[in-house]
Design a protein around this motif. Structure first.
Motif: not given
Lengths: 531, 328, 280
Positions: A309-315, A317-322, A376-384, A498-502
């Motif tokens: 869900f984190i990958i889909d909603a925050v990233y 889809g650009f990432g794979v589960p850690g 480090y910004g929005e993405v981390w906030m949403r993750f949290g 998460v392993e985020p894709s760059l």
């Protein structure tokens, strides 16, 4: 290693001739043009030999070369070193340096520069220098074009840190007589790289012009690279859309805008090109205090986190589960570990917490914690925010604390005054550089950031890391790291989320952008633009 | 003593007052910023994503951050008195040089904005007040409110989407076309094109406040005894408005304009961020989060000086506009 | 206020159609704030549905990037935003009127001292100052209210001082002094009512400012992360302005309407309190 080295040497001999014929091959590379790349934030300086800050890396690599380059398969390729030889015992590496290379001020490049760079600059002042180069005892220079690294122990990872980003080669003749930290050309750098530094207009842009004397014939293709600073994410997207900028790398376009940009005919979106910068985003527990001194509580949280869900909603889809402290993009990765992203994960988590002695109260809450967010910004906030909701499912009530960067760093890495926080580590090109720092007992260093903040360690894992660091045999090393990963994932000092894709977004008039495994952190001499 | 002598004395006295005020401000600001956790070295180390304790200790020693607070404060005040604003560790250059590179763009954006906002505000406020409770008044009031209440970043991004992305008329961001090599008039026009959107967004915001203040102030003055007297004397409404009410009604607007100076000089973090304008606001914002306190203190000091001067100027303007206010 | 005076006031207020409209909008915002826990029980941060669902039957105003109900967020956010706006403005006005009034009326050294104090607070650019205060105190509702009050009161003080300076030499004030009225009485009952118009205007603008500053802080990631507010919603939705316009737009409209309403009410009050204004 031996095989790769032979191949590289062959390539080195033929390299120049081969590359020179490339423009006449199928690709119709065009000479000239200006590439505008967006760099965010504005770099604090250009001293890449003493700071690994990402915006510095994106710009300084245009000016400074490394001894080596790496191809997309992360195999070593010649750069300032034309060829190299590692001794049987692994205790010395001989580099044959390219002849006829000149610094941007016209002085010749020699082995003295290499010795000075590694011994007096990188080992002393580079933030990762004392770890990367801890085995380096001396650099011998028998002649102007030979540099021999003398090592105290075998150090296979050294061959992985010789890029222009990790180990930029700097000019001895300009540094000499100055304190390295006070180097007068720090922000007007002189290198051997494909582009010369021209101007830095603060708050606006940096300009780099073509180095006419670059050692690689016919390169660079571009006349000019401009690094622009645009701090608003919406405006960065707009600038890409209007064509005012050609490239935005390193995830600096909001993930929400990627689908839209990808749908435009003139824009490409890719996750290629960061093979040597794999990262893992995770949660860190303070394992010295309740409740997270109990491995069952840590595992429960690890089960509760909804990775997909984190990958889909925050990233988007650009990432794979850690799943492990070592990224799945690395050769040392093992999936033969405990998996937390299982079907019945909530049940398991609840059972573990019951077992650990944290029953639900009348309001359904077992206990309360504060979750510090990496600022480090929005993405981390949403993750949290998602983590907080996930924890609510298993009866843990979490409050978010969001402080600014220096406050957070002090809290987590100096005072250890936290319960659970989020962060990310790059693995870089070898576990010794990017992974050991999070788990080894000798990496519990108050006041040093991005090391072992959970303060969890065991003799077993320490030994595994120490052995793997000096192990030259591939299979043995592989086995050591597999056992290491199993133990770490089981003990769960971190929740590998998460392993985020760059992501790199670029205008499709730009070609050859993704030839480096370091994303945009390279010289870009082979990048060209359709006019 | 003649009026002009008194005025000179007044100005001199106020200017002298300014010096201890500014010194006090320097000290209080310095102490205020010490309340923050973490220092420049933490921030630098955080950015670099790895650093050894030895390296961090070296940096602290080099920046003087290992000294007790009072020693740092004394050194800083001594430097400021010598007109030396110190060194920005983060940007690796003297604070004054750094501020100077950003001051021009900030002043350009902000004076244009303030000028447009005040003039438009006075005109619209006047139009609204003289057409009290007519459709003209209603439309102006609602426009002012709407432009004030819309978040700046939303206005900014919408302007970019409309004028840059959809219509392609204006550049999205920056202060000038990089690498175009324009000079003279061509360069001025290029900068003007880049200024259009940030100026519109910002002046909409400020204009609203000036319009509403002007309107309220006009109505209040219209209620004064002297207006009743004037009306009784048979002066036309037009003469009353232009000859008497307007002059007095402008006073609060001028005050407000002065109040805005410090804010203006501080730039606009949000507008500079959205339009990539190289101003002081974003510089200060980044300085705060990098704990680049010398730089932040330098910007605060500059703002303080501007305010002290602006306040003096406002007081002087008051003495001209309203002769009943005494000089003391 | 005597019953007849208050009915007179209400009659004058209710005659003003735009003021009534403002009152209705403001009251609905208050009703939203009060009813939020009843209509939307549970946390507004709860992941209610599919992320970025457009407005429709399931979620009237859609969901945000994490699947949180935007309508629930607006209801719960009304509590926070109104509270921040009102409390910050009250604190700021009280400080500003006292400091500015005393300085303007007494003049001399008192004026000098108070104005130097005011100047100090004004010398730091407002928004940056607010950011510094919130950064020092760590983001929370309290620190945001304090920050807003600290950065806004000097503007009130200067305005009030200017008015009081001009008014204290007026004939009616001189007359009060001559008849031996106490300073407090003169200040509170004779001078202050005469500058209620600009204070009302600046006060109503300040409620708006407070709500906007909160949204600006949230935009920069300095809002209270555990409390739902309109600023938070806008801040969280601004990156999806192109792809999910509803996330930031509806809370934006909520802010717009509320600010508009507060101002209309402010004007209505002003006109009703100063009936002579309408008789031109």
């Amino acid at each position: 290693m031996g095989k790769a080295s032979v191949r590289n040497r062959l390539f080195g001999c033929m390299g120049a001739a081969f590359l020179a014929t490339m423009p006449m091959a199928a690709h119709a590379q065009e000479q000239g043009g200006t590439l505008i790349m967006i760099v965010q934030p504005e770099p604090p300086s250009l001293a890449s030999y003493m700071s690994t800050s990402q915006p510095i890396g994106q710009v300084a690599t245009k000016v400074y070369d490394g001894l080596l380059e790496y191809d997309s398969d992360t195999v070593e390729q010649p750069a300032l070193a034309e060829s190299w030889e590692i001794s049987e015992d692994g205790l010395s590496i001989t580099f044959n340096l390219r002849q006829g290379v000149r610094w941007h001020d016209g002085e010749p490049f020699t082995s003295a520069d290499v010795a000075f760079t590694f011994m007096d600059v990188l080992r002393e002042f580079h933030p990762r220098g004392n770890n990367n180069l801890r085995a380096l005892e001396a650099v011998d220079t028998p002649d102007e074009h030979t540099a021999i690294f003398r090592l105290s122990t075998p150090a296979p990872y050294i061959m992985r840190i010789l890029s222009s980003y990790e180990s930029p080669i700097v000019p001895k003749h300009l540094f000499e007589g100055q304190d390295v930290r006070e180097y007068s050309n720090a922000n007007t750098p002189i290198g051997t790289g494909p582009f010369r530094f021209v101007e830095w207009r603060r708050g606006q842009f940096m300009q780099f012009d073509r180095n006419e004397d670059y050692w690689r014939d016919g390169k660079p293709y571009l006349d000019r690279i401009i690094a622009r600073f645009i701090s608003d994410t919406g405006t960065r997207t707009a600038a890409m859309e209007t064509g005012e900028a050609h490239v935005t790398a390193y995830n600096h376009i909001a993930t929400e805008d990627l689908d839209y940009l990808d749908s435009l005919p003139h824009i490409e979106v890719t996750t290629d090109g960061y093979e040597m910068m794999p990262g893992v985003n995770f949660l860190i527990f303070n394992t010295t205090e309740p409740p997270f001194d109990d491995v069952r509580v840590r595992q429960a949280v690890s089960y509760a986190v909804d990775r997909q869900f984190i990958i889909d909603a925050v990233y988007n889809g650009f990432g794979v589960p850690g799943t492990s402290p070592i990224s799945s993009k690395m050769i040392w990765y093992s999936d033969n570990v405990r998996r937390y992203d299982v079907e019945d994960r909530i049940e398991r988590a609840n059972a573990l917490l019951d077992e650990a002695g944290f029953p639900r109260g009348d309001n359904g809450i077992r206990f309360q914690i504060t979750h510090d967010i990496q600022p480090y910004g929005e993405v981390w906030m949403r993750f949290g925010e998602i983590v907080v909701q996930n924890l609510a499912q298993i009866g843990i009530e979490a409050r978010i604390r969001y402080e600014d960067t220096p406050t957070w760093l002090t809290r987590v890495y100096t005072n250890y005054d936290f319960t659970m926080t989020s962060t990310s580590y790059f693995n870089f090109s070898d576990p010794v550089i990017g992974v050991h720092r999070g788990y080894h007992s000798n990496q519990i260093i108050p006041g040093t950031v991005f090391v072992n903040a959970s303060r969890w360690y065991s003799q077993e894992t320490d030994d595994l890391m120490d052995k793997a660091a000096v192990e030259l045999d591939f299979d043995t090393r592989m086995a050591l790291y597999e056992e290491f990963q199993q133990l770490i994932v089981e003990a769960a000092p971190h929740v590998f989320a998460v392993e985020p894709s760059l992501v790199t977004v670029y205008n499709n008039s730009v070609h050859g952008l993704l030839e480096s495994p370091f994303g945009s952190f390279w010289g870009m001499d082979r990048v060209w633009i359709e006019q | 003593m003649t009026k002009s002598h008194k005025r000179l004395l007044f100005i001199a006295k106020r200017a002298l007052y300014g010096i201890p005020v500014i010194l006090g401000i320097v000290i209080v600001n310095f102490l205020l910023l010490q309340l923050m956790e973490g220092d420049a070295v933490d921030a630098l180390a955080g950015e670099a994503a790895s650093a050894t304790p030895e390296y961090m200790a070296q940096l602290r020693e080099r920046f003087g951050l290992d000294q007790p607070i009072y020693v740092q404060l004394f050194a800083y005040v001594r430097n400021v008195v010598m007109l030396d604003l110190g060194y920005s560790f983060r940007h690796d250059m003297p604070v004054l040089d750094l501020i100077m590179t950003r001051l021009g763009p900030t002043m350009l954006l902000m004076t244009t904005t303030l000028f447009i906002a005040i003039v438009m505000g006075i005109v619209l406020g006047l139009l609204a007040a003289t057409g009290l409770n007519t459709w003209r008044d209603t439309i102006i009031s609602i426009l002012a409110l709407v432009s004030y209440a819309t978040p700046l970043f939303w206005v900014g991004l919408m302007l970019v989407l409309l004028f840059s992305v959809r219509l392609g008329w204006l550049p999205t961001s920056g202060m000038e076309t990089i690498g175009a090599g324009y000079t003279g008039l061509e360069r001025a026009l290029d900068i003007a094109r880049h200024m259009v959107m940030p100026v519109i967004a910002l002046s909409l915001f400020y204009m609203a406040a000036f319009t509403r203040l002007m309107r309220a102030s006009m109505l209040e003055q219209a209620n004064m005894d002297y207006v009743t007297t004037a009306r009784a004397k048979g002066l036309t409404e037009r003469r009353i408005v232009w000859g008497h009410v307007l002059r007095n009604a402008v006073l609060p607007v001028v005050t407000m304009g002065g109040v805005q100076i410090a804010n203006m000089l501080g730039g606009s973090v949000i507008i500079e961020s959205v339009f990539g304008w190289p101003g002081l606001g974003l510089l200060a914002f980044e300085a705060l989060f990098a704990r680049d306190l010398n730089l932040l203190l330098g910007i605060f000091l500059l703002a303080a000086c501007m305010v002290v001067v602006a306040n003096l100027v406002i007081d002087i303007i008051y003495t001209f506009l309203d002769p009943r206010i005494e000089l003391k | 206020m005597t019953p007849s005076a208050s009915t007179g006031f209400w009659r004058r207020y209710s005659r003003n159609r735009s003021a009534m409209l403002g009152l209705v909008i403001l009251l609905s915002a208050l009703v939203m704030a009060a009813s939020a826990p009843l209509i939307f029980p549970g946390s507004p941060f709860a992941l209610a549905g599919q992320p970025r669902t457009p407005p429709g039957p399931e979620f009237m105003l859609g969901t945000d990037t994490l699947g949180r109900d935007v309508l629930a967020g607006i209801f719960h956010g009304a509590r926070t935003s109104l509270m921040i706006g009102v409390l910050a403005t009250l604190v700021s006005l009280s400080i500003g009127i006292v400091v500015g009034g005393v300085a303007g009326y007494y003049g001399g050294n008192i004026d000098n001292l108070l104005m130097r104090l005011t100047e100090f607070f004004q010398t730091i650019p407002n928004f940056l100052f607010a950011i510094v205060i919130v950064a020092i105190m760590t983001p929370s509702i309290q620190s945001i209210i304090i920050a807003i009050a600290i950065v806004t009161w000097p503007a009130v003080a200067r305005l009030v001082r200017g008015e009081f300076m001009a008014l204290r030499n007026r004939e009616f004030v001189q007359a009060c002094v001559v008849v031996g009225m106490s300073d407090l009485r003169i200040l509170a009952f004779h001078i202050l009512p005469n500058c209620i118009a600009p204070i009302t205007v600046i006060g109503s603008l300040m409620v708006a400012t407070a709500i906007l500053v909160e949204s600006g802080l949230a935009f920069l990631g300095l809002g209270d992360p555990n409390v739902m507010s309109w600023g938070y919603l806008i801040g969280a939705g601004r990156t999806v302005l192109r792809t999910a316009w509803w996330v930031a737009t509806f809370p934006g409209i909520a802010i717009l309407l509320t600010v508009l309403a507060i101002n209309l009410v402010g004007e209505g009050l002003n006109d009703a309190l100063n009936p002579r204004l309408r008789d031109r």
